[in-house]
Structure formats: C-alpha cells, structure tokens
Scaffold this motif. Structure first.
Motif, PDB file in Angstrom:
ATOM      1  N   LEU A   1       2.521  17.807  -7.184  1.00 49.35           N
ATOM      2  CA  LEU A   1       2.900  16.733  -7.783  1.00 49.35           C
ATOM      3  C   LEU A   1       3.081  16.822  -9.292  1.00 49.35           C
ATOM      4  O   LEU A   1       2.119  17.076  -9.826  1.00 49.35           O
ATOM      5  CB  LEU A   1       2.345  15.209  -7.264  1.00 49.35           C
ATOM      6  N   THR A   2       4.380  16.825  -9.950  1.00 49.99           N
ATOM      7  CA  THR A   2       4.406  16.846 -11.302  1.00 49.99           C
ATOM      8  C   THR A   2       4.794  15.664 -12.017  1.00 49.99           C
ATOM      9  O   THR A   2       4.357  15.295 -13.096  1.00 49.99           O
ATOM     10  CB  THR A   2       5.208  17.983 -11.791  1.00 49.99           C
ATOM     11  N   SER A   3       5.369  14.596 -11.268  1.00 47.79           N
ATOM     12  CA  SER A   3       5.691  13.401 -11.852  1.00 47.79           C
ATOM     13  C   SER A   3       5.441  12.213 -10.694  1.00 47.79           C
ATOM     14  O   SER A   3       5.868  12.452  -9.638  1.00 47.79           O
ATOM     15  CB  SER A   3       7.219  13.385 -12.037  1.00 47.79           C
ATOM     16  N   LEU A   4       4.693  11.184 -11.121  1.00 47.21           N
ATOM     17  CA  LEU A   4       4.241  10.157 -10.450  1.00 47.21           C
ATOM     18  C   LEU A   4       4.559   8.731 -11.293  1.00 47.21           C
ATOM     19  O   LEU A   4       4.242   8.480 -12.247  1.00 47.21           O
ATOM     20  CB  LEU A   4       2.618  10.178  -9.892  1.00 47.21           C
ATOM     21  N   ASP A   5       5.448   7.930 -10.508  1.00 53.37           N
ATOM     22  CA  ASP A   5       5.727   6.780 -11.223  1.00 53.37           C
ATOM     23  C   ASP A   5       5.415   5.522 -10.351  1.00 53.37           C
ATOM     24  O   ASP A   5       5.801   5.335  -8.967  1.00 53.37           O
ATOM     25  CB  ASP A   5       7.271   6.818 -11.351  1.00 53.37           C
ATOM     26  N   LEU A   6       4.455   4.731 -10.959  1.00 55.39           N
ATOM     27  CA  LEU A   6       3.815   3.559  -9.935  1.00 55.39           C
ATOM     28  C   LEU A   6       4.080   2.467 -11.209  1.00 55.39           C
ATOM     29  O   LEU A   6       3.375   1.305 -10.801  1.00 55.39           O
ATOM     30  CB  LEU A   6       2.405   3.770  -9.573  1.00 55.39           C
TER      31      LEU A   6
ATOM     32  N   THR B   1       0.937  -1.168   0.019  1.00 52.79           N
ATOM     33  CA  THR B   1       0.162  -0.138   0.110  1.00 52.79           C
ATOM     34  C   THR B   1       0.877   1.203   0.037  1.00 52.79           C
ATOM     35  O   THR B   1       1.966   1.182   0.545  1.00 52.79           O
ATOM     36  CB  THR B   1      -0.893   0.045   1.070  1.00 52.79           C
ATOM     37  N   VAL B   2       0.296   2.340  -0.529  1.00 56.64           N
ATOM     38  CA  VAL B   2       0.977   3.727  -0.405  1.00 56.64           C
ATOM     39  C   VAL B   2       0.651   4.194   1.093  1.00 56.64           C
ATOM     40  O   VAL B   2      -0.418   4.344   1.428  1.00 56.64           O
ATOM     41  CB  VAL B   2       0.680   4.626  -1.296  1.00 56.64           C
ATOM     42  N   PRO B   3       1.627   4.221   1.928  1.00 57.60           N
ATOM     43  CA  PRO B   3       1.529   4.724   3.341  1.00 57.60           C
ATOM     44  C   PRO B   3       0.890   6.147   3.204  1.00 57.60           C
ATOM     45  O   PRO B   3       1.195   7.139   2.472  1.00 57.60           O
ATOM     46  CB  PRO B   3       2.890   5.010   4.069  1.00 57.60           C
ATOM     47  N   GLU B   4      -0.172   6.241   4.264  1.00 57.87           N
ATOM     48  CA  GLU B   4      -1.146   7.410   4.223  1.00 57.87           C
ATOM     49  C   GLU B   4      -0.299   8.821   4.287  1.00 57.87           C
ATOM     50  O   GLU B   4      -0.419   9.948   3.918  1.00 57.87           O
ATOM     51  CB  GLU B   4      -2.330   7.453   4.868  1.00 57.87           C
ATOM     52  N   TYR B   5       0.865   8.662   5.263  1.00 56.39           N
ATOM     53  CA  TYR B   5       1.478   9.746   5.508  1.00 56.39           C
ATOM     54  C   TYR B   5       2.220  10.534   4.304  1.00 56.39           C
ATOM     55  O   TYR B   5       2.676  11.534   4.461  1.00 56.39           O
ATOM     56  CB  TYR B   5       2.625   9.308   6.846  1.00 56.39           C
ATOM     57  N   LEU B   6       2.530   9.741   3.591  1.00 61.13           N
ATOM     58  CA  LEU B   6       3.086  10.125   2.125  1.00 61.13           C
ATOM     59  C   LEU B   6       2.135  11.426   1.651  1.00 61.13           C
ATOM     60  O   LEU B   6       2.580  12.213   0.951  1.00 61.13           O
ATOM     61  CB  LEU B   6       3.385   9.163   1.132  1.00 61.13           C
ATOM     62  N   CYS B   7       0.723  11.125   1.805  1.00 63.94           N
ATOM     63  CA  CYS B   7      -0.055  11.861   1.164  1.00 63.94           C
ATOM     64  C   CYS B   7       0.050  13.299   2.111  1.00 63.94           C
ATOM     65  O   CYS B   7      -0.880  14.196   1.817  1.00 63.94           O
ATOM     66  CB  CYS B   7      -1.591  11.288   1.087  1.00 63.94           C
ATOM     67  N   ASP B   8       0.568  13.577   3.063  1.00 60.35           N
ATOM     68  CA  ASP B   8       0.625  14.535   3.771  1.00 60.35           C
ATOM     69  C   ASP B   8       1.863  15.476   3.430  1.00 60.35           C
ATOM     70  O   ASP B   8       2.090  16.395   3.909  1.00 60.35           O
ATOM     71  CB  ASP B   8       0.708  14.393   5.512  1.00 60.35           C
TER      72      ASP B   8
ATOM     73  N   THR C   1       7.771  15.220  -7.125  1.00 60.93           N
ATOM     74  CA  THR C   1       8.348  13.699  -7.796  1.00 60.93           C
ATOM     75  C   THR C   1       8.109  12.775  -6.682  1.00 60.93           C
ATOM     76  O   THR C   1       8.581  12.658  -5.501  1.00 60.93           O
ATOM     77  CB  THR C   1       9.622  13.788  -8.400  1.00 60.93           C
ATOM     78  N   LEU C   2       7.280  11.716  -7.153  1.00 62.10           N
ATOM     79  CA  LEU C   2       7.031  10.378  -6.168  1.00 62.10           C
ATOM     80  C   LEU C   2       7.266   9.625  -7.222  1.00 62.10           C
ATOM     81  O   LEU C   2       6.431   9.087  -7.840  1.00 62.10           O
ATOM     82  CB  LEU C   2       5.646  10.446  -5.582  1.00 62.10           C
ATOM     83  N   ARG C   3       8.117   8.403  -6.753  1.00 57.80           N
ATOM     84  CA  ARG C   3       8.429   7.216  -7.411  1.00 57.80           C
ATOM     85  C   ARG C   3       8.364   5.940  -6.518  1.00 57.80           C
ATOM     86  O   ARG C   3       8.980   5.926  -5.576  1.00 57.80           O
ATOM     87  CB  ARG C   3       9.984   7.197  -8.072  1.00 57.80           C
ATOM     88  N   LEU C   4       7.433   5.277  -6.893  1.00 50.07           N
ATOM     89  CA  LEU C   4       7.227   3.901  -6.308  1.00 50.07           C
ATOM     90  C   LEU C   4       7.305   2.819  -7.175  1.00 50.07           C
ATOM     91  O   LEU C   4       6.506   1.743  -6.953  1.00 50.07           O
ATOM     92  CB  LEU C   4       5.892   3.909  -5.501  1.00 50.07           C
TER      93      LEU C   4
END
Length: 219
Positions: A41-46, A7-14, A20-23
């Motif tokens: 956020l301009t770049s999201l890698d899932l 899961t994506v930790p909810e604290y990241l959403c704070d 940039t977020l790369r997962l």
C-alpha cells in the motif's frame, strides 16, 4: 455519496497487492490489526470517519507515501507512525490531537497538515522534517513556535493563522533561502523578530489581526 461502513472488512486485509485504498466518508471507528498485511500500500485515505485512535499496526505499512486521516476524532498519534519512512503526505486536518511524537524518521515528509487540532506545542523533533515543504497549523492552540523549525530546510509554506502565538523565534530567519509564504494572521504577536528581514524569498506575508504596533527593526 458515501458508504456507512463501521469497520474495515478483514477480507480487505488479504488483498496484499493493493496499492491504493480509499475509505473516505464512512463511520469507521477502528482499524483492524491485520491492516499491516497490506505491505504494498502506497496511499491510504481514511478521511471523514469516526476514528479515535490509530492502531500501531499502521507503522508496518512501509511503502506508504500518502496517509489521509482528516476529519476524524483522533486524539493521539502512535509512535509507530514514525516507522513510515517513505511517507511524503500526512493529512491530520480536523482532529482532536493535543500532542505529537517526535517523528525522527519522517525525513521524506513533504506535506504535513495539522490544521484545526488541539496542539499547544510542537515537539523539538520537527527539526528532523528536513524535506518538509508545506506545514499547516491553522486553528490550534499554539502560543509559541520552537526554534527547531530552522531544521525544516526545504520549507516553502508555513501557515500559523488563528493560534495564540505571542512571539516567533529568531531562527525563523534561517529559512530565508526557501520560505515563500508565511501566514501569522490572527495571533497575539506584539512584534516580529528582526530576522524576518532575512526571508528574502518571501512572496506572501499575512500578519493582520495581531497586537503589532510597529515593524521597526525588520530589514
């Protein structure tokens, strides 16, 4: 090496200043609704996760210009993705997508990778992708191409390899000012439209492994 997040930790959403977020390369199955808090956020890698669906909350990431969702198990794309009006790069390579929404608001999209999905048709709304430069549809189940592709007035590279396409629209010739690479290898084409002769800026044409017996009429 990759992580094993499910899961994506909810604290990241704070972390609302994230740009940039790369997962990449986890085992994430679902996005939290609160991801819409990442307003900068301009770049999201899932890429390379286990996503089966995309929460519509992603449509609230108004600043996003790069979204990478390749190599998941996504079957449907929410209409909310069409709200990402600043999006320039969308990578959906290797998923299970069967149908696309119209995306009428993605007029800034420049690179769209839909290779290796389950698409049988493209929506008429592709005509709104007026900034698109590169479109990859390798390895789908397309049997035709809509005439609306002529609306992609900036298209430079169109890759249609390994589909089931039986004919190409005459309107393809209207891309003569921009199209440089056209790959239609490994389809079911028995002829090419004469309008191909209007693609005067074409630098690469791949058409092997089809049912072509003549190229009469081109030129």
């Amino acid at each position: 090496p990759h992580n094993r997040l499910k899961t994506v930790p909810e604290y990241l959403c704070d972390l609302t200043s994230l740009v940039t977020l790369r997962l990449l390369g986890n085992s994430i199955e679902k996005l939290p609704v609160k991801i819409n808090r990442l307003i900068n956020l301009t770049s999201l890698d899932l890429g390379k996760n286990k996503l089966k669906e995309i929460d519509s909350a992603i449509g609230d990431l108004a600043q996003l210009n790069e979204l990478n969702l390749h190599w998941n198990s996504i079957e449907t794309i929410p209409d909310a993705l069409g709200k990402l009006t600043n999006l320039k790069v969308l990578n959906l390579h290797i998923n299970l997508i069967q149908k696309l929404p119209s995306f009428p608001s993605l007029g800034r999209l420049e690179n769209l990778d839909l290779a290796y999905n389950k698409l049988k048709t493209l929506p008429e709304g592709v005509k709104f992708l007026s900034s698109l430069s590169t479109l990859s549809l390798i390895g789908n189940e397309l049997d035709t191409l809509p005439s609306e592709v002529s609306g992609m007035i900036e298209l430079k590279q169109l890759d249609l390899r390994c589909n089931e396409i039986q004919d190409l629209p005459d309107e393809l010739g209207l891309l003569g000012n921009t199209l440089k690479i056209l790959r239609v290898r490994s389809n079911h084409l028995s002829f090419l439209p004469s309008s191909i002769g209007a693609l005067t800026n074409l630098e690469e044409l791949q058409m092997g492994d089809n049912n072509l017996s003549s190229l009469d009429g081109i030129g």
